[in-house]
Design an enzyme around this catalytic site. Structure first.
Site, short mmCIF file in Angstrom:
data_model
loop_
_atom_site.label_atom_id
_atom_site.label_comp_id
_atom_site.label_asym_id
_atom_site.label_seq_id
_atom_site.Cartn_x
_atom_site.Cartn_y
_atom_site.Cartn_z
N SER A 1 -10.16 15.22 34.77
CA SER A 1 -9.95 16.66 34.93
C SER A 1 -10.45 17.38 33.69
O SER A 1 -10.03 17.08 32.58
CB SER A 1 -8.46 16.96 35.14
N GLU B 1 -9.25 20.29 28.97
CA GLU B 1 -8.47 19.07 28.74
C GLU B 1 -9.34 18.04 28.03
O GLU B 1 -8.83 17.16 27.34
CB GLU B 1 -7.98 18.52 30.08
N ARG C 1 0.65 17.23 28.71
CA ARG C 1 -0.54 16.92 27.92
C ARG C 1 -0.33 17.12 26.42
O ARG C 1 -1.24 17.55 25.70
CB ARG C 1 -1.73 17.76 28.41
#
Length: 330
Positions: free
Chosen positions: A253, A323, A203
């Protein structure tokens, strides 16, 4: 030095770059995020080419106008009061995808023969991963299948190194063509970066850390056949539908995976399945998702995220990192 513009004045200036059809004043961001949440952007610009995008970025830099770049809005929670300045949206007007096989070999007569077992796809930043994957399948190119269900644009996928099912964008990315901001209001430059230069990890990428703006990406794939590729895509899709609340508005998510744990399991074990603040809810289907059950505000989602983080920290000593990116004015 920043200059003061009304939204209408700013829009008129930017129409000289992107045309009236590409510029929107007081545009509700709820129309452009998968959470279906967000107040109005002062001015939203949808470029139809890389040249238009670069011109908007340079204009904003030269005039001190805040400019936020986004794609499908699938990782954003936009504040209820909206976003100031310019939102540069890479969407369907900037989403062309092309396929190239090869290099093809020539036979003794100098004619192109059967392509080698490799292929390349180049996609503009606004192209949706799902559409890129469908083009790959039609072209008989394999490798993109795990990414096809991720609700991201190409630019967003490169920004966060989007991934799923043991794969990630970096696994198939070959290079990007990106805008590099100038300093102190100077015009930026455009150059190509190899995937090795982008420092992609879980990420994260240099795109995010250095403020690069991806204009197009080139992917290296393997030649296969359409039936095999589509069968793999169908398998990934059925797995997603079985486990994820795809029928509800969300930003995917909500939390990054903590080392040694699964975020969804921590949330479930903390007794937070179905927890609500207003119309924001921890999904009962997958506790790693916060969903909008209908009419949720950014404030409600934000409050629920912070409640979940606090409870998981209190019960297990684990810090959950969102996130979802929170942007705009709350």
């Amino acid at each position: 030095m920043a200059q003061t513009f009304s939204a209408a004045e700013l829009a008129r200036e930017l129409e000289n770059i992107a045309g009236p059809e590409g510029v929107h004043v007081s545009e509700p961001m709820a129309r452009h995020t998968t959470f279906e949440i967000g107040g109005p952007a002062d001015v939203l610009v949808e470029p139809a080419s890389a040249d238009e995008a670069v011109a908007v970025l340079d204009y904003c830099a030269a005039h001190g106008v805040p400019c936020f770049v986004m794609g499908n809005g699938s990782d954003l929670l936009v504040g209820d009061k909206g976003m100031r300045g310019v939102v540069l949206l890479f969407g369907s007007r900037f989403a062309r995808v092309s396929v190239e096989y090869g290099p093809a070999e020539k036979n003794e007569q100098g004619e192109l023969g059967v392509p080698l077992p490799t292929g390349r796809m180049t996609a503009e930043a606004g192209a949706h991963l799902r559409d890129v994957a469908l083009v790959a399948a039609d072209a008989g190119l394999a490798g993109f299948e795990p990414l096809w269900g991720i609700p991201s644009s190409v630019g967003g996928a490169c920004f966060m190194n989007a991934g799923a099912y043991g794969s990630e964008t970096a696994a198939v990315l070959q290079s990007v063509r990106a805008y590099v901001p100038g300093k102190d209001g100077a015009a930026g430059t455009v150059r190509r970066f190899s995937v090795e230069e982008l420092g992609m990890g879980y990420r994260k990428s240099r795109v995010a850390s250095d403020g690069l703006v991806v204009l197009e990406a080139t992917f290296a794939l393997e030649v296969s056949d359409a039936a095999t590729v589509r069968a793999a895509m169908d398998d990934y899709q059925s797995r997603r539908e079985e486990k994820q609340p795809l029928e509800m508005a969300s930003a995917g998510s909500t939390f990054k995976r903590p080392e040694g744990y699964f975020a969804g399991k921590l949330v479930m074990d903390a007794g937070l399945r179905g927890a609500r603040v207003g119309a924001a809810q921890v999904s009962e289907k997958h506790c790693g998702f916060v969903v909008n059950t209908g009419g949720a505000t950014a404030a409600e989602v934000n409050e629920l995220i912070e409640h979940v983080r606090a409870e998981v920290k209190r019960q297990f000593g684990v810090e959950l990192e969102p996130e979802v990116r929170r942007v705009g004015e709350f």
